[in-house]
Design a protein around this motif. Sequence first.
Motif, PDB file in Angstrom:
ATOM      1  N   LEU A   1      10.856  11.873 -18.806  1.00  0.00           N
ATOM      2  CA  LEU A   1      11.904  11.043 -19.126  1.00  0.00           C
ATOM      3  C   LEU A   1      12.395  11.381 -20.552  1.00  0.00           C
ATOM      4  N   ARG A   2      11.240  11.550 -21.447  1.00  0.00           N
ATOM      5  CA  ARG A   2      11.655  11.921 -22.822  1.00  0.00           C
ATOM      6  C   ARG A   2      12.114  13.255 -22.869  1.00  0.00           C
ATOM      7  N   LYS A   3      11.312  14.220 -22.034  1.00  0.00           N
ATOM      8  CA  LYS A   3      11.911  15.658 -22.230  1.00  0.00           C
ATOM      9  C   LYS A   3      13.190  16.007 -21.690  1.00  0.00           C
ATOM     10  N   ALA A   4      13.714  14.788 -20.705  1.00  0.00           N
ATOM     11  CA  ALA A   4      14.988  15.005 -20.179  1.00  0.00           C
ATOM     12  C   ALA A   4      16.053  14.131 -21.068  1.00  0.00           C
ATOM     13  N   GLY A   5      15.498  13.727 -22.171  1.00  0.00           N
ATOM     14  CA  GLY A   5      16.320  12.904 -22.915  1.00  0.00           C
ATOM     15  C   GLY A   5      16.931  11.507 -22.429  1.00  0.00           C
ATOM     16  N   ILE A   6      16.260  11.148 -21.496  1.00  0.00           N
ATOM     17  CA  ILE A   6      16.792   9.712 -20.861  1.00  0.00           C
ATOM     18  C   ILE A   6      16.326   8.628 -21.642  1.00  0.00           C
ATOM     19  N   GLU A   7      17.385   7.794 -21.809  1.00  0.00           N
ATOM     20  CA  GLU A   7      17.090   6.510 -22.887  1.00  0.00           C
ATOM     21  C   GLU A   7      17.469   5.275 -21.988  1.00  0.00           C
ATOM     22  N   THR A   8      18.230   5.268 -20.957  1.00  0.00           N
ATOM     23  CA  THR A   8      18.544   4.250 -20.018  1.00  0.00           C
ATOM     24  C   THR A   8      18.255   4.369 -18.370  1.00  0.00           C
ATOM     25  N   LEU A   9      17.523   3.250 -18.100  1.00  0.00           N
ATOM     26  CA  LEU A   9      17.181   3.428 -16.848  1.00  0.00           C
ATOM     27  C   LEU A   9      17.716   2.417 -15.677  1.00  0.00           C
ATOM     28  N   MET A  10      18.372   2.928 -14.704  1.00  0.00           N
ATOM     29  CA  MET A  10      18.673   1.725 -13.696  1.00  0.00           C
ATOM     30  C   MET A  10      17.583   1.782 -12.532  1.00  0.00           C
ATOM     31  N   VAL A  11      17.141   0.530 -12.469  1.00  0.00           N
ATOM     32  CA  VAL A  11      15.905   0.643 -11.563  1.00  0.00           C
ATOM     33  C   VAL A  11      16.168  -0.192 -10.198  1.00  0.00           C
ATOM     34  N   CYS A  12      15.619   0.724  -9.229  1.00  0.00           N
ATOM     35  CA  CYS A  12      16.155   0.228  -7.925  1.00  0.00           C
ATOM     36  C   CYS A  12      14.962   0.253  -7.075  1.00  0.00           C
TER      37      CYS A  12
ATOM     38  N   ILE B   1      11.600  -0.787  -4.202  1.00  0.00           N
ATOM     39  CA  ILE B   1      10.791  -1.698  -3.352  1.00  0.00           C
ATOM     40  C   ILE B   1       9.300  -1.715  -4.154  1.00  0.00           C
ATOM     41  N   VAL B   2       8.541  -2.879  -3.874  1.00  0.00           N
ATOM     42  CA  VAL B   2       9.116  -4.158  -3.700  1.00  0.00           C
ATOM     43  C   VAL B   2       9.534  -4.836  -4.875  1.00  0.00           C
ATOM     44  N   THR B   3      10.452  -5.602  -4.919  1.00  0.00           N
ATOM     45  CA  THR B   3      10.847  -6.266  -6.123  1.00  0.00           C
ATOM     46  C   THR B   3       9.822  -6.841  -6.913  1.00  0.00           C
ATOM     47  N   ASN B   4       8.997  -7.491  -6.506  1.00  0.00           N
ATOM     48  CA  ASN B   4       7.975  -8.174  -6.991  1.00  0.00           C
ATOM     49  C   ASN B   4       6.787  -7.280  -7.378  1.00  0.00           C
ATOM     50  N   GLY B   5       6.720  -6.036  -6.748  1.00  0.00           N
ATOM     51  CA  GLY B   5       5.390  -5.144  -6.928  1.00  0.00           C
ATOM     52  C   GLY B   5       5.828  -3.901  -7.749  1.00  0.00           C
ATOM     53  N   GLY B   6       6.043  -2.639  -7.178  1.00  0.00           N
ATOM     54  CA  GLY B   6       6.536  -1.630  -7.898  1.00  0.00           C
ATOM     55  C   GLY B   6       7.520  -1.744  -8.864  1.00  0.00           C
ATOM     56  N   VAL B   7       8.566  -2.354  -8.434  1.00  0.00           N
ATOM     57  CA  VAL B   7       9.755  -2.486  -9.238  1.00  0.00           C
ATOM     58  C   VAL B   7       9.357  -3.371 -10.447  1.00  0.00           C
ATOM     59  N   ALA B   8       8.653  -4.397 -10.285  1.00  0.00           N
ATOM     60  CA  ALA B   8       8.490  -5.419 -11.656  1.00  0.00           C
ATOM     61  C   ALA B   8       7.733  -4.747 -12.393  1.00  0.00           C
ATOM     62  N   SER B   9       6.551  -4.022 -11.886  1.00  0.00           N
ATOM     63  CA  SER B   9       5.543  -3.532 -12.839  1.00  0.00           C
ATOM     64  C   SER B   9       6.140  -2.404 -13.580  1.00  0.00           C
ATOM     65  N   THR B  10       7.096  -1.528 -12.944  1.00  0.00           N
ATOM     66  CA  THR B  10       7.679  -0.374 -13.477  1.00  0.00           C
ATOM     67  C   THR B  10       8.565  -1.016 -14.606  1.00  0.00           C
ATOM     68  N   VAL B  11       9.424  -1.993 -14.338  1.00  0.00           N
ATOM     69  CA  VAL B  11      10.353  -2.286 -15.368  1.00  0.00           C
ATOM     70  C   VAL B  11       9.794  -3.110 -16.576  1.00  0.00           C
ATOM     71  N   ARG B  12       8.649  -3.870 -16.336  1.00  0.00           N
ATOM     72  CA  ARG B  12       7.850  -4.245 -17.482  1.00  0.00           C
ATOM     73  C   ARG B  12       7.227  -3.039 -18.335  1.00  0.00           C
ATOM     74  N   ASP B  13       6.849  -1.995 -17.734  1.00  0.00           N
ATOM     75  CA  ASP B  13       6.470  -0.953 -18.445  1.00  0.00           C
ATOM     76  C   ASP B  13       7.339  -0.119 -19.245  1.00  0.00           C
ATOM     77  N   ALA B  14       8.531  -0.265 -18.507  1.00  0.00           N
ATOM     78  CA  ALA B  14       9.547   0.467 -19.136  1.00  0.00           C
ATOM     79  C   ALA B  14      10.184  -0.332 -20.654  1.00  0.00           C
ATOM     80  N   HIS B  15      10.217  -1.544 -20.283  1.00  0.00           N
ATOM     81  CA  HIS B  15      10.450  -2.472 -21.341  1.00  0.00           C
ATOM     82  C   HIS B  15       9.568  -2.014 -22.558  1.00  0.00           C
ATOM     83  N   VAL B  16       8.355  -2.282 -22.391  1.00  0.00           N
ATOM     84  CA  VAL B  16       7.556  -1.975 -23.724  1.00  0.00           C
ATOM     85  C   VAL B  16       7.635  -0.720 -24.340  1.00  0.00           C
ATOM     86  N   ARG B  17       8.054   0.329 -23.648  1.00  0.00           N
ATOM     87  CA  ARG B  17       8.277   2.063 -23.965  1.00  0.00           C
ATOM     88  C   ARG B  17       9.559   1.755 -24.408  1.00  0.00           C
ATOM     89  N   ASP B  18      10.307   0.768 -24.831  1.00  0.00           N
ATOM     90  CA  ASP B  18      11.678   0.719 -25.265  1.00  0.00           C
ATOM     91  C   ASP B  18      12.753   1.587 -24.685  1.00  0.00           C
TER      92      ASP B  18
END
Length: 204
Positions: A130-141, A143-160
């Motif tokens: 993501l850093r190499k590609a210059g990506i700053e914004t993520l739109m996450v979609c 499965i499952v909302t409470n599992g892989g999505v939730a964990s990934t979103v929270r980790d994206a958040h703490v990485r700014d």
Amino acid sequence: MTAHSFDPTRTGLLIVDLQNDFLHPDGAYARGNQKSADIAALPERVLPVANALRQKGGWIISTQFTLVPGKGGEPFISPHLKEIRPFLTKGDFAPGSWGQALVDELQPADLSVEKVAYSAFYMTRLEWVLRKAGIETLMVCGIVTNGGVASTVRDAHVRDFSTFVLSDGCAAFSAETHECAIGDLSTVARTMTCSEAATLIAGA
């Protein structure tokens, strides 16, 4: 965020685990009778967002849950997963396999990352690419909302990363679980529908 402050070329649609072994009628989860109409509907719902982002020069990123094979090809399966999904077996979600691949409707991905746990950031190269590609914004979609999505979103958040959750681009095995997870994630990410996301991208 307005269209004027949103840069699609620095945005990635992060597709979490929309793979054949999860969704396809011939996949591992269908074999184990683990089916969900809400989950099956996701590729068609997410596709307009992917197409809009492609047209604007953005990135499509697929994370692919993987069961890493050990000796004799027998997969390493976490105890909690083995307990709730005892049907998983040799060849399921194997690296490079049809079952592990992103569903055809959303192909091709610009970046693909294997993952072995809920979060797509855990012990993977995701942040690096993501850093190499210059990506700053993520739109996450995905499965499952409470599992892989939730964990990934929270980790994206703490990485700014500036993070959006596509509320109808995610699903869980129950609608109540999905809605609760979306409510929780709204504290660390912005939520919008797939239609709203496509409109934002088109207007940028």
